[in-house]
Enzyme design. Sequence first.
Site, mmCIF file in Angstrom:
data_model
loop_
_atom_site.group_PDB
_atom_site.id
_atom_site.type_symbol
_atom_site.label_atom_id
_atom_site.label_comp_id
_atom_site.label_asym_id
_atom_site.label_seq_id
_atom_site.Cartn_x
_atom_site.Cartn_y
_atom_site.Cartn_z
ATOM 1 N N GLU A 215 131.809 1.171 45.331
ATOM 2 C CA GLU A 215 131.081 2.342 45.904
ATOM 3 C C GLU A 215 132.028 2.738 47.020
ATOM 4 O O GLU A 215 132.060 2.163 48.122
ATOM 5 C CB GLU A 215 129.628 1.836 46.626
ATOM 6 C CG GLU A 215 128.716 1.465 45.586
ATOM 7 C CD GLU A 215 127.797 0.979 46.579
ATOM 8 O OE1 GLU A 215 127.336 1.034 47.555
ATOM 9 O OE2 GLU A 215 126.664 0.032 45.799
ATOM 10 N N GLU A 217 133.840 4.779 49.744
ATOM 11 C CA GLU A 217 133.321 5.787 50.735
ATOM 12 C C GLU A 217 134.629 6.358 51.175
ATOM 13 O O GLU A 217 135.677 5.988 51.369
ATOM 14 C CB GLU A 217 132.483 5.056 51.955
ATOM 15 C CG GLU A 217 131.284 4.313 51.616
ATOM 16 C CD GLU A 217 130.616 3.553 52.595
ATOM 17 O OE1 GLU A 217 129.614 2.983 52.267
ATOM 18 O OE2 GLU A 217 131.340 3.186 53.516
ATOM 19 N N GLU A 305 130.164 9.373 50.101
ATOM 20 C CA GLU A 305 130.244 8.389 49.131
ATOM 21 C C GLU A 305 129.916 9.144 47.787
ATOM 22 O O GLU A 305 128.691 9.879 47.625
ATOM 23 C CB GLU A 305 129.233 7.166 49.394
ATOM 24 C CG GLU A 305 129.245 6.115 48.114
ATOM 25 C CD GLU A 305 128.175 4.850 48.707
ATOM 26 O OE1 GLU A 305 127.538 4.340 47.508
ATOM 27 O OE2 GLU A 305 128.292 4.371 49.560
ATOM 28 N N ARG A 424 121.544 -6.461 53.836
ATOM 29 C CA ARG A 424 122.760 -5.711 53.919
ATOM 30 C C ARG A 424 123.743 -6.019 54.942
ATOM 31 O O ARG A 424 125.034 -5.841 54.920
ATOM 32 C CB ARG A 424 122.610 -4.162 53.917
ATOM 33 C CG ARG A 424 121.882 -3.919 52.655
ATOM 34 C CD ARG A 424 121.265 -2.211 52.819
ATOM 35 N NE ARG A 424 120.522 -1.662 51.609
ATOM 36 C CZ ARG A 424 121.090 -1.416 50.470
ATOM 37 N NH1 ARG A 424 122.393 -1.140 50.596
ATOM 38 N NH2 ARG A 424 120.273 -1.127 49.633
ATOM 39 N N ARG A 445 130.238 -6.956 49.648
ATOM 40 C CA ARG A 445 130.434 -5.894 50.827
ATOM 41 C C ARG A 445 131.429 -5.860 51.683
ATOM 42 O O ARG A 445 131.550 -4.869 52.333
ATOM 43 C CB ARG A 445 128.987 -5.967 51.386
ATOM 44 C CG ARG A 445 127.872 -5.938 50.644
ATOM 45 C CD ARG A 445 126.428 -5.916 51.262
ATOM 46 N NE ARG A 445 126.188 -5.076 52.142
ATOM 47 C CZ ARG A 445 126.127 -3.759 52.247
ATOM 48 N NH1 ARG A 445 125.495 -3.463 50.841
ATOM 49 N NH2 ARG A 445 125.704 -2.890 53.216
#
Length: 555
Positions: A215, A217, A305, A424, A445
Amino acid sequence: MPLLIQVDRQGFIRHFMGYAGMVLYMPIFSSGPFEMGKGLSAFGYISCLFLEGFSFLVYGYSCFNPLIHGFKLILVFIVFEEGVFIMTEKVFQMIKEKNVKMVDLRFLDFVGIWQHFSVPVSELDESSFEDGFGFDGSSIRGWQPIHASDMLVVPDPDTAVMDPFFEVPTLVLIGDIVDPVTYEPYTRDPRNIAKKAESYLKSTGIGDTAFIGPEAEFFIFDDVRFETATNRASYFVDSVEGIWNSARDEGPNLANKPRHKEGYFPVPPMDKFQDLRTEMLLTLESVGIDVECQHHEVATAGQAEIDMRFAPLLKMGDQLMWFKYIIKNVAHRSGRTVTFMPKPLFEDNGTGMHTHLSIWKDGQPLFAGDKYAGASDMAMYAIGGILKHCRAVCAFTNPTTNSYKRLVPGFEAPVNLAYSSRNRSAAIRIPMYSSSPKAKRLEFRTPDPSCNGYMAFSAILMAALDGIENRIDPGDPLDKDIYGLSPEELANIPSAPGSLEEAINALEEDHAFLLKGDVFTQDVIDMWIEYKTKNEIDPLKLRPHPHEFFLYFDI
């Protein structure tokens, strides 16, 4: 004895390649169990065999032999990978259909910047996919010394895509780097590292495919200026969305600028880049990249994103380079600029690249089970491996000094190394969006998009495989707000590196897991440490920082 020879696309013999080690006899009109076709040509009897992913063009000439029912066939085998042959055919078909005039050859340098040079289409023929094209490797950062500079880039026909920006019809081919003397794959070629990581996975018997879903960004800016010199240093970024422009005379200023940490994700007019992100998404799809969604991200000033659908490791390494190329060029075409720099703004969220990993075998997912959060034992061991080696892995997944201005508490960055199902703030999360076994995966992450994707994805996979092979227990999950823990509780949770220097030191101490299967060679590890230390860590240490003047000038 039979001769191993090479044929061109029309089936004609081009030149001798060597000798085979056996003689085969068979009646000229018999059909073997793997025989797919046969016929007569100017060179004699031709048949084509297909077996276990390879094609064998078999050339033979006949002579009478009563001991084997009338004919003896002396067979000559021409062997090539079936997929490569098919894709080479598709390349030339695409050239014809798209009226291609130029071919752009691309490869990734050691640091992570896509490089290229172009040749007229007349320079590309069947031999190009074996012989490659020469270039000066000494001019590429972290590669060859000037006294051994010649290198070859060998295009991969499976990567053929039309460039969506060039005025002249141009076919892009991503290439692999090889030594022109030994013709061995170059150890410092990031794409070669990714290929070896995939091969190592298969060799372990654990799985046959590692799916990666990053992912990535990024920030969209309207104006960027910076300099560093003996007597000055500065940077300036600006955006029509920047909250700091709320009082600027814009003739008129229509407000609707996202406040810090409130960009996720109001509709327009607060979100001013919906159409631009959609243009980026559609351009990605035009080159064959599957995209799941696009949206504004948390920070002010155009943080965005766009999520690509997961793909096998090597393919995702290729796609990440296309991703960065397309995002930057669509923005440039609209009079804006994009950066994948992890922390370009003070006092707002940085740019991450949460990376999803799952391992499959024979078309079946291996991370789904009956353990915590519906994960399997294998998935838990993979988590254990990533957490154990995370500080070293960060040298590849967070490879810039700027990366560690993002990895600080309070900005949703995973500083503490723990795992959870929905939290998260943990370094590793097990997404709970779906109960389908095919959706079960790990979300690491910590990484950011400044990384070299081929090397970062390979390092993550190697850490996970080390955990699986050694059954590393990740410990208990942490299902509460890590940032709300007491100092005593935090003391028991390991932390991500606080600087690139810490990550490089961790890599120097912990890299044996990367050397398995010769995926990362010792030469690659040593050069990465040397390059990052001499070209990034040390130069930054030497330079005064503008904030130091604010703090200390009047001391």
